[in-house]
Design a protein around this motif. Structure first.
Motif, PDB file in Angstrom:
ATOM      1  N   ASP A   1      -4.419   7.048  -4.639  1.00  0.00           N
ATOM      2  CA  ASP A   1      -4.461   6.891  -3.191  1.00  0.00           C
ATOM      3  C   ASP A   1      -4.975   8.183  -2.553  1.00  0.00           C
ATOM      4  O   ASP A   1      -4.325   9.224  -2.666  1.00  0.00           O
ATOM      5  CB  ASP A   1      -3.050   6.570  -2.688  1.00  0.00           C
TER       6      ASP A   1
ATOM      7  N   ARG B   1      -4.950   9.151   0.416  1.00  0.00           N
ATOM      8  CA  ARG B   1      -4.011   9.667   1.419  1.00  0.00           C
ATOM      9  C   ARG B   1      -2.944  10.531   0.755  1.00  0.00           C
ATOM     10  O   ARG B   1      -2.572  11.585   1.261  1.00  0.00           O
ATOM     11  CB  ARG B   1      -3.372   8.504   2.187  1.00  0.00           C
TER      12      ARG B   1
ATOM     13  N   GLN C   1       1.835   5.802   1.058  1.00  0.00           N
ATOM     14  CA  GLN C   1       2.195   4.435   1.434  1.00  0.00           C
ATOM     15  C   GLN C   1       2.348   4.302   2.946  1.00  0.00           C
ATOM     16  O   GLN C   1       1.844   3.357   3.557  1.00  0.00           O
ATOM     17  CB  GLN C   1       3.519   4.061   0.752  1.00  0.00           C
TER      18      GLN C   1
ATOM     19  N   SER D   1      -0.937   4.367   4.652  1.00  0.00           N
ATOM     20  CA  SER D   1      -1.676   3.116   4.439  1.00  0.00           C
ATOM     21  C   SER D   1      -1.238   2.062   5.449  1.00  0.00           C
ATOM     22  O   SER D   1      -2.050   1.239   5.882  1.00  0.00           O
ATOM     23  CB  SER D   1      -1.476   2.612   3.010  1.00  0.00           C
ATOM     24  N   TRP D   2       0.049   2.078   5.828  1.00  0.00           N
ATOM     25  CA  TRP D   2       0.511   1.145   6.859  1.00  0.00           C
ATOM     26  C   TRP D   2      -0.123   1.486   8.203  1.00  0.00           C
ATOM     27  O   TRP D   2      -0.525   0.595   8.944  1.00  0.00           O
ATOM     28  CB  TRP D   2       2.039   1.187   6.972  1.00  0.00           C
TER      29      TRP D   2
ATOM     30  N   GLN E   1      -2.985   2.906   8.625  1.00  0.00           N
ATOM     31  CA  GLN E   1      -4.395   2.530   8.536  1.00  0.00           C
ATOM     32  C   GLN E   1      -4.557   1.023   8.686  1.00  0.00           C
ATOM     33  O   GLN E   1      -5.475   0.556   9.369  1.00  0.00           O
ATOM     34  CB  GLN E   1      -4.975   2.991   7.204  1.00  0.00           C
TER      35      GLN E   1
END
Length: 215
Positions: A5, A7, A122, A125-126, A128
């Protein structure tokens, strides 16, 4: 979690090591590089720990434990050896003990920092997904997932037991003041994204007209 990931890798480059006590700036950069390298190219905790082990020292409490061990070893060997021989023998066993503690600390740091980076990845990602219209974070909460208990015969600690199942708005902090796990060094907690129940005609994951699939 996706170990690659971007991020999580970016966070590791900038923020990894925030929970480490008594660490020099140069060693901190090595920790960040080690976590970033593992997240981008694999190798997991063992690989990161090996890199960290080369530069990390002991915090004062563990260093004092080594000093106490050395003094006891001098007294023990002194019962059967000359003073000089007892000191030499004690230095060897104390060094072995120190190296053992350094390895343990490096493993703890690697586990903690890899999990921290993955949890932050994680969470981002939410964010995004929300920016791209795939999820409505105003109708969702993040949930603290403790443990797991029993992993390698390790039970969930009291800190994480209190956090288990706690839900807060996605962009808020949990009651311990953290925006995401870990709660402490060597923590094994993660998060879930949970929809807030609403009317039947609403959905956490909205489907726009151009995303709809004809039946």
């Amino acid at each position: 979690f996706d170990n690659q990931d971007p991020r999580a890798i970016e966070w590791a480059n900038q923020r990894a090591g925030a929970m480490i006590r008594e660490i020099e700036a140069e060693a901190l950069q090595t920790v960040r590089n080690a976590i970033s390298n593992v997240l981008s190219s694999g190798g997991g905790v063992p690989r990161a720990a090996k890199q960290i082990e080369r530069v990390i020292g002991l915090h004062p409490r563990w260093q004092q434990a080594v000093n106490n061990f050395y003094n006891k070893e001098v007294a023990r060997f002194g019962r059967t050896m000359s003073p000089d021989s007892a000191i030499t023998a004690a230095q060897e066993t104390a060094l072995a003990y120190q190296n053992q503690l350094i390895r343990a600390r490096a493993l703890n740091i690697a586990r903690t920092e890899i999990l921290a980076a993955q949890n932050i990845g994680q969470l981002l990602s939410w964010y995004q997904a929300a920016d791209q219209g795939f999820v409505d974070l105003s109708r969702a909460e993040k949930e603290w997932v403790a443990g797991p208990s029993g992993w390698k015969n390790i039970d969930v600690c009291p800190i994480c037991e209190d956090l288990e199942g706690q839900r807060v708005p996605v962009q808020s902090v949990f009651t311990n003041g953290e925006i995401s796990p870990p709660a402490h060094p060597n923590c094994r907690c993660t998060m879930n994204l949970v929809a807030i129940p609403e009317a039947e005609d609403t959905d956490l994951f909205p489907v726009s007209e151009d995303m709809a699939v004809e039946e």
